[in-house]
Design a protein around this motif. Structure first.
Motif, PDB file in Angstrom:
ATOM      1  N   ILE A 142      35.256  36.532  34.832  1.00 24.53           N
ATOM      2  CA  ILE A 142      34.522  35.867  33.749  1.00 24.53           C
ATOM      3  C   ILE A 142      35.353  35.849  32.473  1.00 24.53           C
ATOM      4  CG2 ILE A 142      32.551  36.158  32.180  1.00 24.53           C
ATOM      5  CD1 ILE A 142      30.949  37.096  34.661  1.00 24.53           C
ATOM      6  N   LEU A 143      35.984  36.957  32.167  1.00 23.55           N
ATOM      7  CA  LEU A 143      36.821  37.019  30.965  1.00 23.55           C
ATOM      8  C   LEU A 143      38.021  36.082  31.091  1.00 23.55           C
ATOM      9  CD1 LEU A 143      36.582  40.865  30.490  1.00 23.55           C
ATOM     10  CD2 LEU A 143      35.753  39.172  28.842  1.00 23.55           C
ATOM     11  N   GLN A 144      38.603  36.007  32.264  1.00 21.39           N
ATOM     12  CA  GLN A 144      39.728  35.087  32.471  1.00 21.39           C
ATOM     13  C   GLN A 144      39.284  33.633  32.335  1.00 21.39           C
ATOM     14  OE1 GLN A 144      40.848  36.576  36.299  1.00 21.39           O
ATOM     15  NE2 GLN A 144      42.258  38.118  35.469  1.00 21.39           N
ATOM     16  N   ARG A 145      38.084  33.317  32.828  1.00 23.91           N
ATOM     17  CA  ARG A 145      37.557  31.969  32.622  1.00 23.91           C
ATOM     18  C   ARG A 145      37.337  31.703  31.142  1.00 23.91           C
ATOM     19  NH1 ARG A 145      33.901  32.467  37.457  1.00 23.91           N
ATOM     20  NH2 ARG A 145      32.175  32.928  36.056  1.00 23.91           N
ATOM     21  N   GLY A 146      36.894  32.738  30.434  1.00 26.00           N
ATOM     22  CA  GLY A 146      36.695  32.587  28.996  1.00 26.00           C
ATOM     23  C   GLY A 146      37.990  32.275  28.266  1.00 26.00           C
ATOM     24  N   ILE A 147      39.074  32.889  28.710  1.00 24.28           N
ATOM     25  CA  ILE A 147      40.383  32.575  28.121  1.00 24.28           C
ATOM     26  C   ILE A 147      40.745  31.123  28.411  1.00 24.28           C
ATOM     27  CG2 ILE A 147      42.854  33.051  28.282  1.00 24.28           C
ATOM     28  CD1 ILE A 147      42.176  35.998  28.682  1.00 24.28           C
ATOM     29  N   ALA A 148      40.548  30.706  29.661  1.00 23.08           N
ATOM     30  CA  ALA A 148      40.895  29.334  30.051  1.00 23.08           C
ATOM     31  C   ALA A 148      40.079  28.306  29.264  1.00 23.08           C
ATOM     32  CB  ALA A 148      40.669  29.143  31.543  1.00 23.08           C
ATOM     33  N   ARG A 149      38.831  28.635  28.921  1.00 27.45           N
ATOM     34  CA  ARG A 149      37.989  27.712  28.161  1.00 27.45           C
ATOM     35  C   ARG A 149      38.207  27.812  26.661  1.00 27.45           C
ATOM     36  NH1 ARG A 149      33.431  29.277  31.951  1.00 27.45           N
ATOM     37  NH2 ARG A 149      32.866  30.796  30.353  1.00 27.45           N
ATOM     38  N   GLY A 150      38.996  28.779  26.239  1.00 25.48           N
ATOM     39  CA  GLY A 150      39.238  28.958  24.814  1.00 25.48           C
ATOM     40  C   GLY A 150      38.188  29.786  24.109  1.00 25.48           C
ATOM     41  N   GLU A 151      37.317  30.453  24.864  1.00 26.86           N
ATOM     42  CA  GLU A 151      36.277  31.288  24.259  1.00 26.86           C
ATOM     43  C   GLU A 151      36.781  32.697  23.955  1.00 26.86           C
ATOM     44  OE1 GLU A 151      32.147  30.049  26.298  1.00 26.86           O
ATOM     45  OE2 GLU A 151      33.702  30.652  27.718  1.00 26.86           O
ATOM     46  N   VAL A 152      37.764  33.146  24.736  1.00 28.45           N
ATOM     47  CA  VAL A 152      38.297  34.500  24.592  1.00 28.45           C
ATOM     48  C   VAL A 152      39.743  34.408  24.151  1.00 28.45           C
ATOM     49  CG1 VAL A 152      38.862  36.633  25.845  1.00 28.45           C
ATOM     50  CG2 VAL A 152      36.751  35.400  26.377  1.00 28.45           C
ATOM     51  N   ARG A 153      40.138  35.279  23.233  1.00 27.17           N
ATOM     52  CA  ARG A 153      41.514  35.284  22.752  1.00 27.17           C
ATOM     53  C   ARG A 153      42.476  35.562  23.897  1.00 27.17           C
ATOM     54  NH1 ARG A 153      39.462  39.204  19.664  1.00 27.17           N
ATOM     55  NH2 ARG A 153      41.135  40.622  20.312  1.00 27.17           N
TER      56      ARG A 153
END
Length: 201
Positions: A142-153
């Motif tokens: 989930i965190l890696q997907r967040g990075i890919a979507r630009g939601e996570v640094r």
């Protein structure tokens, strides 16, 4: 013990035998751990409680450690969360599922005994590490997907962030001796998303 065996027989007489042996054995382990602690988990005790043979247990789990981990994983195991397009919603899915498991009777004792068993496992410690890795895998995705979507640094350490997601529920349950609730889950997700997200301009 007779009552527990009767309840198992009533619950699933039509289940395939292999499934019945597995389910009843793991439930017996959870019952023994939550009633008496991990020291009560012997192959003899589990076989008697589950109403299965010791060879049937050994064919599935070669050691006491493997059996305890399998029992814990039957209650607190890997998850699969679809891509919801929003890290807040996805993390909430994970924590809501964990919340349901942690609030089941006996889970606090099960987690406490599992941690103590892991600390004393010596050569078998890798089995516990592998279990934890499976447990945390979906949060890392989930965190890696967040990075890919630009939601996570992109500089966020995924392993550290996944620990940040998982640890507070366990601490609230075991250290603070309080059952977590939905409000706690929502507050936790808010805090995590703020911690790993891009700073507001």
């Amino acid at each position: 013990m007779v009552g527990a065996q009767t309840q198992r027989a009533e619950r699933g007489p039509g289940r395939p035998r292999q499934e019945r042996v597995t389910d009843d054995t793991l439930e017996a382990v959870i019952e023994l751990v939550t009633e008496q602690g991990v020291k009560a988990v012997t192959m003899d005790a589990v076989a008697a409680r589950a109403g299965v043979s010791k060879p049937a247990i050994y064919r599935r789990w070669p050691s006491k450690q493997a059996l305890i981990i399998a029992a814990a994983e039957s209650r607190i195991g890997p998850l699969s969360v679809p891509d919801l397009g929003d890290i807040w919603a996805e993390l909430r899915e994970v924590l809501t599922a964990r919340l349901a498991a942690y609030r089941l009777p006996g889970t606090a004792r099960l987690l406490t005994e599992l941690m103590a068993s892991a600390a004393e496992a010596d050569g078998a410690r890798g089995e516990y590490v592998d279990y934890t890795d499976r447990l945390m895998a979906e949060t890392r995705r989930i965190l890696q997907r967040g990075i890919a979507r630009g939601e996570v640094r992109p500089d966020v350490d995924i392993r550290s962030a996944a620990t940040l997601v998982a640890a507070p529920l366990v601490y609230r349950l075991l250290a603070e001796r309080e059952l977590p609730n939905e409000r706690f889950v929502d507050d936790l997700v808010d805090l995590v998303v703020r911690a790993v997200g891009h700073p507001e301009a």
